[in-house]
Design a protein around this motif. Structure first.
Motif, PDB file in Angstrom:
ATOM      1  N   SER A   1      -8.436  10.517  -5.916  1.00 48.12           N
ATOM      2  CA  SER A   1      -8.655   9.535  -6.978  1.00 48.12           C
ATOM      3  C   SER A   1      -8.325  10.163  -8.320  1.00 48.12           C
ATOM      4  CB  SER A   1     -10.117   9.079  -6.948  1.00 48.12           C
ATOM      5  OG  SER A   1     -10.359   8.145  -7.970  1.00 48.12           O
ATOM      6  N   GLY A   2      -7.535   9.469  -9.123  1.00 49.14           N
ATOM      7  CA  GLY A   2      -7.086  10.032 -10.387  1.00 49.14           C
ATOM      8  C   GLY A   2      -5.833  10.866 -10.195  1.00 49.14           C
ATOM      9  N   TYR A   3      -5.707  11.931 -10.980  1.00 51.71           N
ATOM     10  CA  TYR A   3      -4.480  12.730 -10.946  1.00 51.71           C
ATOM     11  C   TYR A   3      -4.405  13.626  -9.709  1.00 51.71           C
ATOM     12  CZ  TYR A   3      -0.757  15.901 -12.035  1.00 51.71           C
ATOM     13  OH  TYR A   3       0.408  16.621 -11.955  1.00 51.71           O
ATOM     14  N   ASP A   4      -3.200  13.713  -9.135  1.00 53.24           N
ATOM     15  CA  ASP A   4      -2.900  14.702  -8.098  1.00 53.24           C
ATOM     16  C   ASP A   4      -1.428  15.059  -8.169  1.00 53.24           C
ATOM     17  OD1 ASP A   4      -1.347  12.930  -6.064  1.00 53.24           O
ATOM     18  OD2 ASP A   4      -3.235  11.852  -6.305  1.00 53.24           O
ATOM     19  N   GLY A   5      -1.070  16.207  -7.603  1.00 54.37           N
ATOM     20  CA  GLY A   5       0.297  16.689  -7.686  1.00 54.37           C
ATOM     21  C   GLY A   5       1.335  15.825  -7.010  1.00 54.37           C
ATOM     22  N   PRO A   6       1.145  15.436  -5.747  1.00 54.45           N
ATOM     23  CA  PRO A   6       2.197  14.693  -5.040  1.00 54.45           C
ATOM     24  C   PRO A   6       2.562  13.350  -5.670  1.00 54.45           C
ATOM     25  CG  PRO A   6       0.631  15.596  -3.483  1.00 54.45           C
ATOM     26  CD  PRO A   6       0.039  15.800  -4.835  1.00 54.45           C
ATOM     27  N   THR A   7       1.568  12.634  -6.237  1.00 56.49           N
ATOM     28  CA  THR A   7       1.863  11.291  -6.786  1.00 56.49           C
ATOM     29  C   THR A   7       1.541  11.170  -8.264  1.00 56.49           C
ATOM     30  OG1 THR A   7      -0.328  10.378  -6.228  1.00 56.49           O
ATOM     31  CG2 THR A   7       1.390  10.270  -4.526  1.00 56.49           C
ATOM     32  N   GLY A   8       1.107  12.269  -8.893  1.00 55.50           N
ATOM     33  CA  GLY A   8       0.779  12.207 -10.311  1.00 55.50           C
ATOM     34  C   GLY A   8      -0.377  11.263 -10.568  1.00 55.50           C
ATOM     35  N   LEU A   9      -0.221  10.433 -11.588  1.00 56.85           N
ATOM     36  CA  LEU A   9      -1.250   9.451 -11.933  1.00 56.85           C
ATOM     37  C   LEU A   9      -1.130   8.180 -11.105  1.00 56.85           C
ATOM     38  CD1 LEU A   9      -1.071   9.928 -15.790  1.00 56.85           C
ATOM     39  CD2 LEU A   9      -3.031  10.510 -14.347  1.00 56.85           C
ATOM     40  N   GLY A  10      -0.035   8.052 -10.334  1.00 55.09           N
ATOM     41  CA  GLY A  10       0.140   6.879  -9.493  1.00 55.09           C
ATOM     42  C   GLY A  10       1.509   6.251  -9.656  1.00 55.09           C
ATOM     43  N   THR A  11       1.644   5.032  -9.161  1.00 52.89           N
ATOM     44  CA  THR A  11       2.899   4.286  -9.217  1.00 52.89           C
ATOM     45  C   THR A  11       2.764   3.108 -10.175  1.00 52.89           C
ATOM     46  OG1 THR A  11       2.290   2.850  -7.352  1.00 52.89           O
ATOM     47  CG2 THR A  11       3.415   4.926  -6.825  1.00 52.89           C
ATOM     48  N   PRO A  12       3.867   2.553 -10.658  1.00 58.12           N
ATOM     49  CA  PRO A  12       3.792   1.496 -11.674  1.00 58.12           C
ATOM     50  C   PRO A  12       3.075   0.240 -11.181  1.00 58.12           C
ATOM     51  CG  PRO A  12       6.018   2.383 -11.534  1.00 58.12           C
ATOM     52  CD  PRO A  12       5.264   2.924 -10.360  1.00 58.12           C
ATOM     53  N   GLU A  13       2.284  -0.337 -12.064  1.00 57.17           N
ATOM     54  CA  GLU A  13       1.758  -1.689 -11.883  1.00 57.17           C
ATOM     55  C   GLU A  13       2.081  -2.417 -13.181  1.00 57.17           C
ATOM     56  OE1 GLU A  13       0.826  -4.991 -10.601  1.00 57.17           O
ATOM     57  OE2 GLU A  13       0.622  -3.327  -9.203  1.00 57.17           O
ATOM     58  N   GLY A  14       3.344  -2.848 -13.295  1.00 61.42           N
ATOM     59  CA  GLY A  14       3.840  -3.366 -14.560  1.00 61.42           C
ATOM     60  C   GLY A  14       4.379  -2.235 -15.416  1.00 61.42           C
TER      61      GLY A  14
ATOM     62  N   VAL B   1      -2.708   6.395  -6.004  1.00 58.91           N
ATOM     63  CA  VAL B   1      -2.445   6.710  -4.594  1.00 58.91           C
ATOM     64  C   VAL B   1      -3.464   7.763  -4.161  1.00 58.91           C
ATOM     65  CG1 VAL B   1      -0.748   7.535  -2.936  1.00 58.91           C
ATOM     66  CG2 VAL B   1      -0.007   6.202  -4.926  1.00 58.91           C
ATOM     67  N   THR B   2      -4.266   7.452  -3.179  1.00 55.12           N
ATOM     68  CA  THR B   2      -5.403   8.309  -2.839  1.00 55.12           C
ATOM     69  C   THR B   2      -5.391   8.836  -1.405  1.00 55.12           C
ATOM     70  OG1 THR B   2      -6.724   6.358  -2.252  1.00 55.12           O
ATOM     71  CG2 THR B   2      -6.875   7.145  -4.530  1.00 55.12           C
ATOM     72  N   SER B   3      -4.326   8.640  -0.670  1.00 52.28           N
ATOM     73  CA  SER B   3      -4.282   9.140   0.709  1.00 52.28           C
ATOM     74  C   SER B   3      -2.999   9.911   0.983  1.00 52.28           C
ATOM     75  CB  SER B   3      -4.401   7.987   1.711  1.00 52.28           C
ATOM     76  OG  SER B   3      -3.295   7.114   1.604  1.00 52.28           O
ATOM     77  N   GLY B   4      -3.111  10.920   1.846  1.00 50.24           N
ATOM     78  CA  GLY B   4      -1.958  11.698   2.256  1.00 50.24           C
ATOM     79  C   GLY B   4      -1.875  13.041   1.558  1.00 50.24           C
ATOM     80  N   ASN B   5      -0.971  13.886   2.064  1.00 49.79           N
ATOM     81  CA  ASN B   5      -0.721  15.195   1.465  1.00 49.79           C
ATOM     82  C   ASN B   5       0.718  15.593   1.745  1.00 49.79           C
ATOM     83  OD1 ASN B   5      -0.504  17.309   3.825  1.00 49.79           O
ATOM     84  ND2 ASN B   5      -2.216  15.945   4.376  1.00 49.79           N
ATOM     85  N   ASN B   6       1.194  16.627   1.059  1.00 49.14           N
ATOM     86  CA  ASN B   6       2.561  17.100   1.301  1.00 49.14           C
ATOM     87  C   ASN B   6       2.587  18.561   1.729  1.00 49.14           C
ATOM     88  OD1 ASN B   6       1.862  18.195  -1.170  1.00 49.14           O
ATOM     89  ND2 ASN B   6       3.842  17.799  -2.141  1.00 49.14           N
TER      90      ASN B   6
ATOM     91  N   THR C   1       0.850  -1.186   0.000  1.00 52.55           N
ATOM     92  CA  THR C   1       0.000   0.000   0.000  1.00 52.55           C
ATOM     93  C   THR C   1       0.887   1.237   0.000  1.00 52.55           C
ATOM     94  OG1 THR C   1      -1.845   1.106   1.117  1.00 52.55           O
ATOM     95  CG2 THR C   1      -0.159   0.139   2.522  1.00 52.55           C
ATOM     96  N   GLU C   2       0.374   2.332  -0.557  1.00 54.72           N
ATOM     97  CA  GLU C   2       1.159   3.563  -0.643  1.00 54.72           C
ATOM     98  C   GLU C   2       0.324   4.782  -0.292  1.00 54.72           C
ATOM     99  OE1 GLU C   2       4.367   3.531  -4.035  1.00 54.72           O
ATOM    100  OE2 GLU C   2       2.706   2.260  -4.683  1.00 54.72           O
ATOM    101  N   SER C   3       1.006   5.775   0.244  1.00 52.64           N
ATOM    102  CA  SER C   3       0.401   7.075   0.513  1.00 52.64           C
ATOM    103  C   SER C   3       1.436   8.142   0.183  1.00 52.64           C
ATOM    104  CB  SER C   3      -0.039   7.179   1.975  1.00 52.64           C
ATOM    105  OG  SER C   3       1.069   6.996   2.854  1.00 52.64           O
ATOM    106  N   VAL C   4       1.016   9.378   0.165  1.00 57.01           N
ATOM    107  CA  VAL C   4       1.943  10.478  -0.121  1.00 57.01           C
ATOM    108  C   VAL C   4       3.035  10.521   0.943  1.00 57.01           C
ATOM    109  CG1 VAL C   4       2.165  12.987  -0.309  1.00 57.01           C
ATOM    110  CG2 VAL C   4       0.147  11.836  -1.248  1.00 57.01           C
ATOM    111  N   TRP C   5       4.289  10.700   0.515  1.00 55.05           N
ATOM    112  CA  TRP C   5       5.366  10.853   1.488  1.00 55.05           C
ATOM    113  C   TRP C   5       5.384  12.290   2.012  1.00 55.05           C
ATOM    114  CZ3 TRP C   5      10.647  12.924  -0.003  1.00 55.05           C
ATOM    115  CH2 TRP C   5      11.415  13.165   1.155  1.00 55.05           C
ATOM    116  N   LYS C   6       5.209  12.402   3.326  1.00 57.80           N
ATOM    117  CA  LYS C   6       5.340  13.687   4.011  1.00 57.80           C
ATOM    118  C   LYS C   6       5.845  13.422   5.417  1.00 57.80           C
ATOM    119  CE  LYS C   6       2.704  17.478   6.040  1.00 57.80           C
ATOM    120  NZ  LYS C   6       1.343  17.955   6.386  1.00 57.80           N
TER     121      LYS C   6
END
Length: 444
Positions: free
Chosen positions: A425-438, A407-412, A301-306
């Motif tokens: 959900s979807g695009y956000d600044g801290p994580t963009g579109l998300g992390t790789p799944e393949g 990635v849908t939780s957390g803030n910076n 699981t992942e969340s925004v790093w802050k």
């Protein structure tokens, strides 16, 4: 030679325990070899953060290259763990039923290749793809031990050898010279070790070219980017940045406008706020996450790093760079950071072997300096980009958004436009579109 450890969580941990005695012995031997160079005189800034359990605190410090040596130089985006228990150590201790042990340099204390490949759905691709591709790592100053330290990392984790002798590894200056290299710097050597190890972790079959700039100025680092492309690299990782300026658009055209080349840049470690060259419209800007194991189907699981209001992944709306056509968020009329993301939280950091200017051995690193080469490796696994493409647009395609971990939780930090600094959900600044799944999101 060991084979690459299995990638399912249970089997991966069992492999780690079975090989731990031999690995620890080897690491202790390594730690006694050689003479460490004089450490950089740049003071380190230490940040302490409470762990999610009551058993320990994780502490880390910004690496010396995170403080520019001279006015006008850019900073690296790396943090080195100095104490406490990382998520990796607590996981291993829990599985083994033993009392957790504080980090030392004798054994790895962060996530290794099989962890990262498992977390990002790369296990199959990492074992079968990447051959013939070259990832270029651009950093400032020289790391005299770069090749030797990379060999220690790859040997420990059972990765194939990558040396000058077998043609896999190459180290050059920003002019392409293999003999006339920049002056050595212990702070940037830590950054170099991190970058080389993360490129190896995600794309073990790739060749690696380390291009060392004469200094950390944008002009010299940009010249090194151009040299990397000139030497044939189709994937170029940059783990540094600085404040935006009105001259950035000229740097775009001089150094980063390379169709057919995937150029990744770390988004920064100073929490909410835009950096350059992550703001360049021609690059893939890479944000940072906290990566933890979980009981989900994915296993992670992942969340925004802050960590604090001044430490965490960067993000934001550029003041100067134009918005690329493939970015469609409406709150920012110019370039938005980030595009995608990967692990960067030091508390859930990655293992790195380093020996120049420190006690030779294993360290745990975080910062978006880790996420940029990880994503460069994913691009390399996905295959050579189209010759006229800007690969930064790939994750925005239909195949991209369905092949990323949202990635849908957390803030910076705090911001006036919510998604600039808060995961959604979807695009956000801290994580963009998300992390790789393949790799599907990283191919045209």
């Amino acid at each position: 030679m060991r084979t690459q450890p299995p990638n399912t969580p249970t089997k991966r941990r069992r492999w780690t325990r079975m090989g731990s005695a031999a690995a620890a012995t080897a690491a202790l031997v390594f730690a006694g070899l050689g003479t460490a160079a004089q450490a950089s005189a740049t003071p380190e800034v230490t940040t302490a953060v409470a762990a999610k359990t009551t058993s320990s605190k994780v502490t880390w410090s910004a690496t010396p290259c995170a403080t520019p040596k001279k006015k006008g130089e850019l900073a690296c985006n790396s943090l080195r763990v100095t104490g406490g228990l990382t998520a990796f150590q607590k996981r291993e201790a829990k599985e083994d039923g033993v009392t957790p042990k504080a980090a030392d340099a004798s054994t790895p204390s962060g996530y290794g290749p099989s962890d990262l490949q498992s977390a990002y759905g790369l296990s199959s691709a990492a074992s079968s793809k990447g051959s013939g591709e070259t990832i270029a790592i651009v950093d400032a100053y020289d790391d005299p031990n770069a090749e030797a330290d990379l060999a220690k990392y790859r040997s420990y984790y059972g990765l194939s050898t990558c040396t000058t002798a077998n043609g896999c590894f190459k180290k050059v200056s920003q002019t392409g010279s293999t003999t006339s290299l920049p002056s050595a710097d212990s702070g940037w050597a830590e950054e170099i070790s991190l970058d080389l190890d993360m490129a190896s972790a995600t794309c073990p079959n790739c060749n690696i070219t380390l291009v060392e700039a004469s200094s950390a100025s944008m002009a010299n680092l940009g010249t090194a980017v151009n040299e990397a492309v000139k030497l044939g690299a189709k994937f170029v990782s940059n783990s540094y940045g600085g404040s935006e300026s009105s001259t950035d658009t000229s740097y775009d055209s001089s150094y980063f406008n390379h169709p057919g080349v995937a150029i990744t840049v770390s988004a920064g470690d100073s929490a909410y706020g835009a950096e350059y060259p992550a703001a360049s419209k021609y690059v893939t800007s890479v944000g940072g996450t906290k990566l933890s194991t979980s009981s989900t189907t994915r296993g992670w699981t992942e969340s925004v790093w802050k960590t604090s209001t001044t430490e965490g992944t960067g993000s934001g709306c550029s003041k100067y760079d134009a918005k690329p056509s493939w970015q469609t968020d409406t709150g920012c009329t110019k370039r938005m950071i980030s595009d995608v993301s990967a692990v960067a939280d030091p508390a859930t950091g990655v293992s790195v072997y380093d020996s120049y200017g420190v006690t030779a051995g294993w360290y745990t690193f975080g910062g978006t300096s880790a996420s940029s080469p990880i994503i460069a490796g994913v691009y390399a696994l996905a295959g050579t980009p189209g010759s006229t493409d800007y690969p930064a647009q790939y994750p925005y395609g239909a195949a991209g958004t369905s092949a990323l971990n949202d990635v849908t939780s957390g803030n910076n930090g705090s911001c006036s436009t919510s998604y600039f600094c808060t995961a959604t959900s979807g695009y956000d600044g801290p994580t963009g579109l998300g992390t790789p799944e393949g790799t599907a999101a990283f191919t045209g």
